[in-house]
Design a protein around this motif. Sequence first.
Motif, PDB file in Angstrom:
ATOM      1  N   LEU A 277       9.106  29.560  13.777  1.00  0.00           N
ATOM      2  CA  LEU A 277      10.351  28.907  14.181  1.00  0.00           C
ATOM      3  C   LEU A 277      10.608  27.680  13.313  1.00  0.00           C
ATOM      4  CD1 LEU A 277      12.762  28.539  16.070  1.00  0.00           C
ATOM      5  CD2 LEU A 277      11.253  27.278  17.629  1.00  0.00           C
ATOM      6  N   ILE A 278       9.580  26.894  13.078  1.00  0.00           N
ATOM      7  CA  ILE A 278       9.727  25.720  12.210  1.00  0.00           C
ATOM      8  C   ILE A 278      10.137  26.148  10.807  1.00  0.00           C
ATOM      9  CG2 ILE A 278       8.464  23.840  11.087  1.00  0.00           C
ATOM     10  CD1 ILE A 278       6.786  23.624  13.659  1.00  0.00           C
ATOM     11  N   TYR A 279       9.452  27.162  10.297  1.00  0.00           N
ATOM     12  CA  TYR A 279       9.758  27.645   8.941  1.00  0.00           C
ATOM     13  C   TYR A 279      11.210  28.122   8.834  1.00  0.00           C
ATOM     14  CZ  TYR A 279       9.259  30.220   4.547  1.00  0.00           C
ATOM     15  OH  TYR A 279       9.418  30.679   3.261  1.00  0.00           O
ATOM     16  N   GLN A 280      11.672  28.860   9.828  1.00  0.00           N
ATOM     17  CA  GLN A 280      13.049  29.355   9.827  1.00  0.00           C
ATOM     18  C   GLN A 280      14.066  28.212   9.852  1.00  0.00           C
ATOM     19  OE1 GLN A 280      13.302  32.014  13.183  1.00  0.00           O
ATOM     20  NE2 GLN A 280      11.746  33.397  12.352  1.00  0.00           N
ATOM     21  N   ASN A 281      13.719  27.125  10.526  1.00  0.00           N
ATOM     22  CA  ASN A 281      14.660  26.014  10.679  1.00  0.00           C
ATOM     23  C   ASN A 281      14.707  25.083   9.477  1.00  0.00           C
ATOM     24  OD1 ASN A 281      15.420  26.933  13.174  1.00  0.00           O
ATOM     25  ND2 ASN A 281      14.298  25.401  14.346  1.00  0.00           N
ATOM     26  N   ILE A 282      13.750  25.218   8.583  1.00  0.00           N
ATOM     27  CA  ILE A 282      13.757  24.381   7.372  1.00  0.00           C
ATOM     28  C   ILE A 282      14.836  24.901   6.423  1.00  0.00           C
ATOM     29  CG2 ILE A 282      12.446  23.645   5.347  1.00  0.00           C
ATOM     30  CD1 ILE A 282       9.892  23.953   7.050  1.00  0.00           C
ATOM     31  N   LYS A 283      15.763  24.022   6.055  1.00  0.00           N
ATOM     32  CA  LYS A 283      16.870  24.416   5.174  1.00  0.00           C
ATOM     33  C   LYS A 283      16.599  24.078   3.715  1.00  0.00           C
ATOM     34  CE  LYS A 283      18.917  25.485   8.985  1.00  0.00           C
ATOM     35  NZ  LYS A 283      18.859  26.909   9.433  1.00  0.00           N
ATOM     36  N   SER A 284      15.652  23.195   3.476  1.00  0.00           N
ATOM     37  CA  SER A 284      15.336  22.791   2.106  1.00  0.00           C
ATOM     38  C   SER A 284      14.327  23.777   1.500  1.00  0.00           C
ATOM     39  CB  SER A 284      14.753  21.371   2.127  1.00  0.00           C
ATOM     40  OG  SER A 284      13.608  21.317   2.957  1.00  0.00           O
ATOM     41  N   PRO A 285      14.025  23.657   0.194  1.00  0.00           N
ATOM     42  CA  PRO A 285      13.018  24.543  -0.417  1.00  0.00           C
ATOM     43  C   PRO A 285      11.707  24.481   0.356  1.00  0.00           C
ATOM     44  CG  PRO A 285      14.179  23.321  -2.114  1.00  0.00           C
ATOM     45  CD  PRO A 285      14.636  22.748  -0.802  1.00  0.00           C
ATOM     46  N   LYS A 286      11.092  25.651   0.587  1.00  0.00           N
ATOM     47  CA  LYS A 286       9.928  25.686   1.480  1.00  0.00           C
ATOM     48  C   LYS A 286       8.936  26.756   1.067  1.00  0.00           C
ATOM     49  CE  LYS A 286      12.700  28.648   4.496  1.00  0.00           C
ATOM     50  NZ  LYS A 286      13.406  28.753   5.785  1.00  0.00           N
ATOM     51  N   ILE A 287       7.678  26.500   1.412  1.00  0.00           N
ATOM     52  CA  ILE A 287       6.591  27.461   1.216  1.00  0.00           C
ATOM     53  C   ILE A 287       5.737  27.437   2.482  1.00  0.00           C
ATOM     54  CG2 ILE A 287       4.486  28.020  -0.069  1.00  0.00           C
ATOM     55  CD1 ILE A 287       5.746  26.785  -2.540  1.00  0.00           C
ATOM     56  N   LEU A 288       5.349  28.602   2.962  1.00  0.00           N
ATOM     57  CA  LEU A 288       4.420  28.713   4.091  1.00  0.00           C
ATOM     58  C   LEU A 288       3.099  29.274   3.574  1.00  0.00           C
ATOM     59  CD1 LEU A 288       3.564  28.739   7.070  1.00  0.00           C
ATOM     60  CD2 LEU A 288       4.687  30.975   7.290  1.00  0.00           C
ATOM     61  N   GLN A 289       2.022  28.514   3.772  1.00  0.00           N
ATOM     62  CA  GLN A 289       0.684  28.957   3.393  1.00  0.00           C
ATOM     63  C   GLN A 289      -0.155  29.141   4.654  1.00  0.00           C
ATOM     64  OE1 GLN A 289      -0.968  29.657   0.213  1.00  0.00           O
ATOM     65  NE2 GLN A 289      -2.280  30.532   1.811  1.00  0.00           N
ATOM     66  N   VAL A 290      -0.628  30.365   4.870  1.00  0.00           N
ATOM     67  CA  VAL A 290      -1.483  30.666   6.023  1.00  0.00           C
ATOM     68  C   VAL A 290      -2.932  30.675   5.572  1.00  0.00           C
ATOM     69  CG1 VAL A 290      -2.049  32.375   7.791  1.00  0.00           C
ATOM     70  CG2 VAL A 290       0.346  31.993   7.145  1.00  0.00           C
ATOM     71  N   PHE A 291      -3.792  30.048   6.369  1.00  0.00           N
ATOM     72  CA  PHE A 291      -5.224  29.976   6.072  1.00  0.00           C
ATOM     73  C   PHE A 291      -5.955  31.004   6.934  1.00  0.00           C
ATOM     74  CE2 PHE A 291      -3.558  26.194   4.375  1.00  0.00           C
ATOM     75  CZ  PHE A 291      -4.440  25.741   3.405  1.00  0.00           C
ATOM     76  N   PRO A 292      -6.485  32.061   6.313  1.00  0.00           N
ATOM     77  CA  PRO A 292      -7.142  33.139   7.069  1.00  0.00           C
ATOM     78  C   PRO A 292      -8.371  32.640   7.830  1.00  0.00           C
ATOM     79  CG  PRO A 292      -6.701  33.807   4.789  1.00  0.00           C
ATOM     80  CD  PRO A 292      -6.476  32.334   4.871  1.00  0.00           C
ATOM     81  N   GLU A 293      -8.561  33.196   9.031  1.00  0.00           N
ATOM     82  CA  GLU A 293      -9.773  32.971   9.823  1.00  0.00           C
ATOM     83  C   GLU A 293     -10.011  31.497  10.185  1.00  0.00           C
ATOM     84  OE1 GLU A 293     -11.629  35.636  10.884  1.00  0.00           O
ATOM     85  OE2 GLU A 293     -10.037  36.806   9.943  1.00  0.00           O
ATOM     86  N   VAL A 294      -8.955  30.697  10.194  1.00  0.00           N
ATOM     87  CA  VAL A 294      -9.094  29.266  10.494  1.00  0.00           C
ATOM     88  C   VAL A 294      -8.194  28.906  11.673  1.00  0.00           C
ATOM     89  CG1 VAL A 294      -8.883  26.914   9.597  1.00  0.00           C
ATOM     90  CG2 VAL A 294      -9.576  28.759   8.076  1.00  0.00           C
TER      91      VAL A 294
END
Length: 325
Positions: A277-294
Amino acid sequence: MFRKLLKICGITATLLFLILAFVGYQNARAMMEFNTTGEKTPHFESMSAWEKLHLFAFGFQRPRPQNQSDPSGLKIPFMDIMISAAKDRDIHLWKIPGHEEKPVFVLFHGFGGNLEKMLPASKILHRAGFPIYMAEFPGSGESSGNQSTIGILESTDVKAVFDYVRDKESGKKIILFGSSMGAAAITRAIALDGIKPDALVLESPFDSLLETLKNRFERLNIPAFPLAHLITGWVSFLCGANAFEHAPADYVKFASMPILLLHGEKDVNVTSAQINLIYQNIKSPKILQVFPEVGHKFFAQTSPELWENALSAFLKLHRLDSLKD
């Protein structure tokens, strides 16, 4: 007979409401205040039935976070700084020098954290030559008070620190990093106070205080309504601001700078749905990095290589330097 029954029902409902209101107040106060006795609530799974009932009625006990080490233990030079954010809110900082041509990183810890928690991130950034300021919210370490407002009043601290760094590092680009509550405070300062850093790194931010409380009650197999709402209401009363509107998922809509969003795959405190939801609401340039098993951790400590690689790629993409040659 009917009137008597109605009266009994009314008295019962009133008593039930008062009990729940009391429980909500005690939980809100316990959540916001750190104790100086060192008392800490044990893990929920190891509690007796009586201890669980006491926890339900009075909330968690948390000792005031204190630093046990500083950058000197990593052979990193630093200096102590103390600034005033507002009346009775003094903020303790560590400043680590870096190269003049590099952007400045300003780090903010999460709920129950302190400066020491951010040393792994500082070590990586210092190795790359970035000047660093690490800020400690009131209720932690050498900063004033024993209270946290889960990012609400902390947003004024973020603004005070940002203004201080901007004044001291005139002309340099400023990148703000916040973990959990620190990320919430940063986004609130952007939305309400209009600060304009050059980039953000948001680690494990919650979408809203109310939804986070609901999530935690559900994890304990306790109905979220009405306690989550009562606690949020008491937080509003205790900190003098509407905690129902404390929502980083809404605050990020006001951000115009690039954002690197970090999330732990197994985080049960901040769910994937909240992060999305946060990622979708960001209107500026964005990157989502997920950390596995953490889970809900400091990724610079649990996954330093991935943390460094993700941040380096983000900085390069937006021409904000790099952590690597």
